[in-house]
Structure formats: structure tokens, C-alpha cells
Design a protein around this motif. Structure first.
Motif, PDB file in Angstrom:
ATOM      1  N   MET A 121       0.856  -1.207   0.000  1.00 47.32           N
ATOM      2  CA  MET A 121       0.000   0.000   0.000  1.00 47.32           C
ATOM      3  C   MET A 121       0.886   1.248   0.000  1.00 47.32           C
ATOM      4  O   MET A 121       0.607   2.226  -0.702  1.00 47.32           O
ATOM      5  CB  MET A 121      -0.896   0.028   1.247  1.00 47.32           C
ATOM      6  CG  MET A 121      -1.901  -1.090   1.315  1.00 47.32           C
ATOM      7  SD  MET A 121      -2.993  -0.941   2.748  1.00 47.32           S
ATOM      8  CE  MET A 121      -1.906  -1.140   4.144  1.00 47.32           C
ATOM      9  N   PHE A 125      -4.578 -13.612   2.306  1.00 49.27           N
ATOM     10  CA  PHE A 125      -3.202 -13.144   2.238  1.00 49.27           C
ATOM     11  C   PHE A 125      -2.281 -14.228   1.666  1.00 49.27           C
ATOM     12  O   PHE A 125      -2.224 -15.343   2.212  1.00 49.27           O
ATOM     13  CB  PHE A 125      -2.763 -12.765   3.657  1.00 49.27           C
ATOM     14  CG  PHE A 125      -1.350 -12.300   3.765  1.00 49.27           C
ATOM     15  CD1 PHE A 125      -1.001 -10.990   3.456  1.00 49.27           C
ATOM     16  CD2 PHE A 125      -0.353 -13.174   4.184  1.00 49.27           C
ATOM     17  CE1 PHE A 125       0.314 -10.556   3.571  1.00 49.27           C
ATOM     18  CE2 PHE A 125       0.962 -12.748   4.301  1.00 49.27           C
ATOM     19  CZ  PHE A 125       1.297 -11.451   3.993  1.00 49.27           C
ATOM     20  N   ALA A 126      -1.580 -13.900   0.587  1.00 50.48           N
ATOM     21  CA  ALA A 126      -0.602 -14.808  -0.026  1.00 50.48           C
ATOM     22  C   ALA A 126      -1.178 -16.201  -0.272  1.00 50.48           C
ATOM     23  O   ALA A 126      -0.604 -17.224   0.091  1.00 50.48           O
ATOM     24  CB  ALA A 126       0.653 -14.896   0.845  1.00 50.48           C
ATOM     25  N   GLY A 169      -2.761 -16.823  -3.528  1.00 53.25           N
ATOM     26  CA  GLY A 169      -3.044 -16.950  -4.961  1.00 53.25           C
ATOM     27  C   GLY A 169      -4.293 -16.200  -5.380  1.00 53.25           C
ATOM     28  O   GLY A 169      -4.886 -16.493  -6.430  1.00 53.25           O
ATOM     29  N   LEU A 170      -4.686 -15.224  -4.559  1.00 52.40           N
ATOM     30  CA  LEU A 170      -5.872 -14.428  -4.910  1.00 52.40           C
ATOM     31  C   LEU A 170      -5.550 -12.932  -4.988  1.00 52.40           C
ATOM     32  O   LEU A 170      -6.398 -12.069  -4.745  1.00 52.40           O
ATOM     33  CB  LEU A 170      -7.006 -14.707  -3.914  1.00 52.40           C
ATOM     34  CG  LEU A 170      -7.640 -16.091  -4.122  1.00 52.40           C
ATOM     35  CD1 LEU A 170      -8.473 -16.516  -2.914  1.00 52.40           C
ATOM     36  CD2 LEU A 170      -8.512 -16.126  -5.386  1.00 52.40           C
ATOM     37  N   SER A 191      -3.492 -10.723  -3.300  1.00 48.45           N
ATOM     38  CA  SER A 191      -3.472  -9.752  -2.190  1.00 48.45           C
ATOM     39  C   SER A 191      -2.450  -8.647  -2.439  1.00 48.45           C
ATOM     40  O   SER A 191      -2.678  -7.485  -2.092  1.00 48.45           O
ATOM     41  CB  SER A 191      -3.187 -10.445  -0.852  1.00 48.45           C
ATOM     42  OG  SER A 191      -1.893 -11.022  -0.846  1.00 48.45           O
ATOM     43  N   SER A 192      -1.324  -9.000  -3.057  1.00 54.85           N
ATOM     44  CA  SER A 192      -0.290  -7.970  -3.274  1.00 54.85           C
ATOM     45  C   SER A 192      -0.767  -6.945  -4.312  1.00 54.85           C
ATOM     46  O   SER A 192      -0.614  -5.734  -4.114  1.00 54.85           O
ATOM     47  CB  SER A 192       1.036  -8.610  -3.714  1.00 54.85           C
ATOM     48  OG  SER A 192       0.832  -9.512  -4.764  1.00 54.85           O
ATOM     49  N   ALA A 227      -3.293  -4.524  -2.902  1.00 57.44           N
ATOM     50  CA  ALA A 227      -2.659  -3.498  -2.060  1.00 57.44           C
ATOM     51  C   ALA A 227      -1.951  -2.450  -2.921  1.00 57.44           C
ATOM     52  O   ALA A 227      -2.036  -1.246  -2.645  1.00 57.44           O
ATOM     53  CB  ALA A 227      -1.662  -4.166  -1.107  1.00 57.44           C
ATOM     54  N   ASN A 267      -2.739  -9.798 -12.459  1.00 58.76           N
ATOM     55  CA  ASN A 267      -3.565  -9.454 -11.300  1.00 58.76           C
ATOM     56  C   ASN A 267      -3.967  -7.979 -11.312  1.00 58.76           C
ATOM     57  O   ASN A 267      -5.133  -7.653 -11.056  1.00 58.76           O
ATOM     58  CB  ASN A 267      -2.826  -9.733  -9.978  1.00 58.76           C
ATOM     59  CG  ASN A 267      -2.663 -11.202  -9.673  1.00 58.76           C
ATOM     60  OD1 ASN A 267      -1.560 -11.747  -9.730  1.00 58.76           O
ATOM     61  ND2 ASN A 267      -3.755 -11.866  -9.362  1.00 58.76           N
ATOM     62  N   GLY A 302      -3.686 -18.200  -9.511  1.00 61.94           N
ATOM     63  CA  GLY A 302      -2.415 -17.469  -9.400  1.00 61.94           C
ATOM     64  C   GLY A 302      -1.270 -18.444  -9.187  1.00 61.94           C
ATOM     65  O   GLY A 302      -1.176 -19.490  -9.840  1.00 61.94           O
TER      66      GLY A 302
HETATM   67  N1  LIG Z   1      -0.634  -4.898   1.900  1.00 61.67           N
HETATM   68  C1  LIG Z   1      -0.219  -6.114   1.584  1.00 61.67           C
HETATM   69  N2  LIG Z   1      -1.110  -7.103   1.464  1.00 61.67           N
HETATM   70  C2  LIG Z   1      -0.703  -8.326   1.121  1.00 61.67           C
HETATM   71  N3  LIG Z   1       0.579  -8.671   0.915  1.00 61.67           N
HETATM   72  C3  LIG Z   1       1.510  -7.737   1.031  1.00 61.67           C
HETATM   73  C4  LIG Z   1       1.146  -6.419   1.351  1.00 61.67           C
HETATM   74  N4  LIG Z   1       2.284  -5.695   1.369  1.00 61.67           N
HETATM   75  C5  LIG Z   1       3.291  -6.510   1.089  1.00 61.67           C
HETATM   76  N5  LIG Z   1       2.851  -7.766   0.879  1.00 61.67           N
HETATM   77  C6  LIG Z   1       3.691  -8.928   0.581  1.00 61.67           C
HETATM   78  O1  LIG Z   1       3.223  -9.578  -0.593  1.00 61.67           O
HETATM   79  C7  LIG Z   1       3.328 -10.993  -0.444  1.00 61.67           C
HETATM   80  C8  LIG Z   1       2.024 -11.602  -0.893  1.00 61.67           C
HETATM   81  O2  LIG Z   1       1.960 -11.505  -2.258  1.00 61.67           O
HETATM   82  P1  LIG Z   1       2.068 -12.788  -3.186  1.00 61.67           P
HETATM   83  O3  LIG Z   1       2.279 -12.300  -4.571  1.00 61.67           O
HETATM   84  O4  LIG Z   1       3.073 -13.728  -2.636  1.00 61.67           O
HETATM   85  O5  LIG Z   1       0.647 -13.441  -3.028  1.00 61.67           O
HETATM   86  P2  LIG Z   1      -0.751 -12.983  -3.595  1.00 61.67           P
HETATM   87  O6  LIG Z   1      -0.591 -11.656  -4.254  1.00 61.67           O
HETATM   88  O7  LIG Z   1      -1.736 -13.045  -2.509  1.00 61.67           O
HETATM   89  O8  LIG Z   1      -1.067 -14.134  -4.623  1.00 61.67           O
HETATM   90  P3  LIG Z   1      -0.929 -14.233  -6.236  1.00 61.67           P
HETATM   91  O9  LIG Z   1       0.033 -13.175  -6.672  1.00 61.67           O
HETATM   92  O10 LIG Z   1      -0.421 -15.600  -6.476  1.00 61.67           O
HETATM   93  O11 LIG Z   1      -2.294 -14.045  -6.745  1.00 61.67           O
HETATM   94  C9  LIG Z   1       3.630 -11.279   0.989  1.00 61.67           C
HETATM   95  O12 LIG Z   1       4.939 -11.795   1.084  1.00 61.67           O
HETATM   96  C10 LIG Z   1       3.571  -9.956   1.678  1.00 61.67           C
HETATM   97  O13 LIG Z   1       4.625  -9.774   2.598  1.00 61.67           O
END
Ligand SMILES: Nc1ncnc2c1ncn2[C@@H]1O[C@H](COP(=O)(O)OP(=O)(O)OP(=O)(O)O)[C@@H](O)[C@H]1O
Ligand SMILES: N[C@@H](CCO)C(=O)O
Length: 426
Positions: free
Chosen positions: A154, A182-183, A185-186, A188-189, A192, A229, A350
Motif C-alpha cells: 500500500m 493473504f498470499a 493466490g488471490l 493480495s499484493s 494493495a 492481477n 495465481g
Molecule cells: N498490503 C499487503 N497485502 C498483502 N501482501 C503484502 C502487502 N504488502 C506486502 N505484501 C507482501 O506480498 C506478499 C504476498 O503476495 P504474493 O504475490 O506472494 O501473493 P498474492 O498476491 O496473494 O497471490 P498471487 O500473486 O499468487 O495471486 C507477501 O509476502 C507480503 O509480505
């Protein structure tokens, strides 16, 4: 008709033709319809202090009523943007606080590695406001796991927005109510990142070029590294994105009505970086051809609404076999169980660990559909059973595709003023 009458008619016709030609020449010469930006040059928005109404028609500000030829849709677009920009100008002043809703996303959809993604009707809400001290607070999914410092996406998104605005990042506090697992495969990154960028742009009072440029997509995909994504987070629906050598471009793929998403979300975290490290650095020509054929089939099935073909369309050799073999042993048995129970298809969402099954309901909300039209319950049970056989704990969430992407739900001071109220009174 007398010869007098026909002579009169002839002269009237000649006169009209000359007058018409004169008007046409004048229009061609002076109309802004003749204006065209140099080829490949993107229209750039002027700095905030300039009146936007003047930058398009600098030479002829009063010409907006002149003729637009039917083929000249670019000109029509220019005029629409000008009109809208004039109305919205007031909305591009710095703000104190903003709240943005962002959806979960399911990338790859099987073979579309780093390319295709779908917005999922599961939302997080991020509020960013000016403050005296930096702070990140979180509730919901990943509240304890996510970083609370400047490495949080964020913050990274917000920083990128202020950089785009050419302004220093002020002290901000962030709060997220997260419903995006969170993390898992949906996405989350990406959620944010996009929330941070949009919030930052609004706080900074900065406007980005969109038409023919999609600057928001460029910033977000630049941070994430691929658009699968971030594109559906921004635009909603199912998106197919490419980098054309110069910039990221994304297009919406039509989505058949009434699709239900049945997701088995394991209790454990699967970081994308780890799931990428198990992939082979190269692939064979045969596997490349296999994936090309599957992506084409997937997009065709979605375009024509042929759900029977989805199960072929989500097949893949680029990443699912490696991830299934090394990280998620339950993947293929769960896909098989879901499809046997009536899912149109199932794939690794993901980079995993979530498995996504798509079932076909009738259109309308789940609760407005007849039991006979729904297979989500049977599919959910079959997925849980498969997980149990592998000793994997998790939950099943049933929802839909979201045709809508990120949206701003609150702004302080608001966009809405005396004369104009925006939706939700933002
Ligand atoms: N605000 C946030 N919300 C979620 N993850 C965060 C955030 N800020 C940083 N991160 C980091 O991003 C990583 C999660 O992202 P990641 O790409 O691994 O999974 P995802 O986005 O949920 O799944 P995918 O990309 O497979 O759909 C974590 O290691 C986390 O520390
Ligand atoms: N395309 C990505 C999705 C997660 O960002 C991957 O499969 O690694």
C-alpha cells in the motif's frame, strides 16, 4: 416543367453545390476535426494550473460545435474528454483522506501465465489519510502477517503515485480491512498496490492520462512485474494483458453470465516468489504449442460462452505441473474431484495454493437461482474431500466474477459538491 423552371432549378442546384463546397472547405480548413496529434504521440494532460479546456483546442477554443465527420471518433473522444475534464477539474485538488475498495483476483486461469486474470467478488477496503505519524493498521485477512513498514505494498503504491505527481510523499497513515486472503493466490499484493496508487493519486490531487496510455496500469504492472492481477483489480472482469514493447496494454475478455467461483483456500501461505522458483527456466516447443492452444481455447470458450470447453481451456504445462508436483500435491486430484462433481473447470489460482473451480449457475445472485441450476455445493464438498485426503486444512469460499474493478468509496473533502453528487456521495 417549363424551360424557365428547369433553368431556375439548375442554377439553384449549382448554387447549393458551390455553397456546400465552400462550407466543406471552410470546415476542413478550420475545424478541429483536422487536428490530429502526431502519429503515436499520446495526448498529454496539462499541469493542474492550466485550464484543460484550452489544451485540446488551443487554436480554436470556440470550435467545439463544428462538424465532426462520422469516421472521426478520435475527435469525438477528444471533445468528450475536454467536457469531462472541465467538470472534473475541481476534483483534482489534494485531499486529506481517501477510501478505496479493491477486489481479489485470480491470475493465469490455467495456461495464461502472467497474462490472464479475473476479478473476484471479494473486496478489501483501504483508507489512507494525512497524519502526524506514519502508521499501518489492519484487520481481517493477513492482518498480523502483512508488513507494517514501508515495504507494505500500500505504501509502495502510494509512493509511486506521489512520484507520478512529482510531489514529496507526505506522512500518511494506512488502514486496511482485508477480505482478500493473504498470499493464497488471490492477488493480495496487487490489490494493495492498486489501492495504494489510487489513494496516493487522489491525496496528491493528481490526474493521470488514461486514454491510449493507461498510466495507472503502467505504474501498477511496473511494481508487480506482470499485469495478470493488477489489470483486473483496476478494470474488473477478465483481462488479458500484454507488454507491447513500449507499454502494458490490457483488454477485457467477455465473461459468460452466471459463473460461480468455488475456491478452496488452504490455511497455509504460498508466496508467489517461492512458487516461481520451482518453475523450469525453459520449456519445449511442444509445451509452448500446448499452452498457446489452451489459451486460445480458453478465450474462445469465454467469448462464445461455451462452458463445456473451459476444462480444456484451463489446461497448462507451463506452471501447474511443476507447482502441483513440488508444492501442492493435492492440486490435480482436487481439479479432478471438482470437475467430476460438476465444475466446468478448475485450476491453480495465481501462484497458489488456492484451487479455483468455476461452476455455471443461471444469471442473478446465487440466492435467486434454482437448486437444480447450481453445482457449487457438490463441487465445494468434493474439493473439501480431496483436501482431506491430502491432510490439507482450508476453507471453501463461493462467490462470483466481479465485472467491476477498484472503486473509490470515500473522499475527504468529497468530490460531490452542491451541484453535482457522485455515486455513494463520495
Ligand atoms: N498490503 C499487503 N497485502 C498483502 N501482501 C503484502 C502487502 N504488502 C506486502 N505484501 C507482501 O506480498 C506478499 C504476498 O503476495 P504474493 O504475490 O506472494 O501473493 P498474492 O498476491 O496473494 O497471490 P498471487 O500473486 O499468487 O495471486 C507477501 O509476502 C507480503 O509480505
Ligand atoms: N502469474 C503469476 C501469478 C501470481 O502473481 C504466477 O503464476 O507466478
Amino acid at each position: 416543367m417549363s424551360s424557365n423552371e428547369s433553368t431556375k432549378l439548375l442554377w439553384t442546384a449549382v448554387g447549393a453545390a458551390i455553397a456546400g463546397a465552400g462550407v466543406a472547405v471552410a470546415v476542413l480548413k478550420y475545424s478541429p476535426a483536422r487536428y490530429s496529434a502526431p502519429k503515436d504521440e499520446e495526448p498529454s494532460f496539462p499541469p493542474l494550473h492550466q485550464k484543460r479546456t484550452s489544451f485540446i483546442y488551443e487554436n480554436n477554443a470556440s470550435s467545439s460545435n463544428s462538424v465532426i465527420f462520422p469516421h472521426n471518433h478520435e475527435e469525438r473522444m477528444r471533445r468528450q474528454i475536454t467536457a469531462r475534464a472541465a467538470v472534473e477539474e475541481d476534483n483534482f485538488m489534494p485531499r486529506d483522506s481517501v477510501t478505496v475498495r479493491v477486489p481479489a483476483t485470480s491470475a493465469n486461469m490455467g495456461p495464461g501465465y502472467d497474462t490472464i486474470g479475473m476479478a473476484v467478488d471479494l473486496w478489501s477496503e483501504v483508507t489512507v489519510e494525512r497524519a502526524d505519524t506514519f502508521e499501518i493498521t489492519a484487520e481481517g485477512e493477513g492482518a498480523t502477517e502483512m508488513p507494517k513498514d514501508e515495504t507494505n505494498y500500500m505504501v509502495i503504491g502510494c509512493k509511486a503515485a506521489f512520484e507520478a505527481a512529482n510531489k514529496p510523499l507526505p506522512i500518511l497513515k494506512y488502514h486496511v480491512f482485508s477480505r482478500v486472503p493473504f498470499a493464497r493466490g488471490l492477488g493480495s499484493s496487487s490489490a494493495a498496490i492498486v489501492a495504494g496508487i489510487i489513494a496516493g493519486l487522489i491525496l496528491a490531487g493528481h490526474r493521470l492520462p488514461c486514454w491510449g496510455s493507461e498510466a495507472l496500469l503502467q505504474i501498477a504492472a511496473g511494481i508487480e512485474g506482470h499485469p495478470d492481477n493488477v489489470a483486473p483489480v483496476i478494470y474488473g472482469g477478465i483481462q488479458v494483458g500484454i507488454h507491447n514493447g513500449t507499454r502494458w496494454v490490457t483488454e477485457r475478455v467477455p465473461c459468460p453470465a452466471g459463473l460461480q467461483l468455488v475456491m478452496f483456500i488452504p490455511d497455509f501461505i504460498g508466496k508467489t516468489s517461492d512458487a516461481r522458483s520451482v518453475l523450469q527456466p525453459t520449456i519445449s516447443r511442444e509445451d509452448a504449442a500446448y499452452n498457446i492452444s489452451r489459451v486460445a481455447f480458453l478465450v474462445h470458450a469465454l467469448c462464445v460462452g461455451n462452458l463445456d470447453n473451459l476444462k480444456w481451456g484451463v489446461e497448462d504445462r507451463l506452471h501447474q505441473p511443476q507447482r502441483g508436483g513440488k508444492l501442492y500435491k493435492y492440486l490435480y486430484p482436487m481439479i479432478e474431484a471438482a470437475e467430476n462433481a460438476g465444475a466446468a473447470c478448475a485450476y491453480l489460482s495465481g501462484a497458489g495454493p488456492t484451487v479455483m473451480a468455476i461452476t455455471a449457475g443461471a444469471s442473478g445472485d446465487i440466492f435467486a437461482q434454482r437448486e437444480k441450476e447450481r453445482s457449487d455445493l457438490a463441487v465445494a464438498k468434493a474439493m473439501r474431500q480431496a483436501a482431506k485426503e491430502f491432510g490439507v486444512q482450508g476453507q471453501v469460499v463461493v462467490t462470483n466474477v466481479s465485472n467491476e474493478g477498484a472503486r473509490v468509496v470515500k473522499v475527504v473533502p468529497p468530490f460531490s459538491t452542491g451541484g453535482i453528487t457522485y455515486r455513494d456521495n463520495i
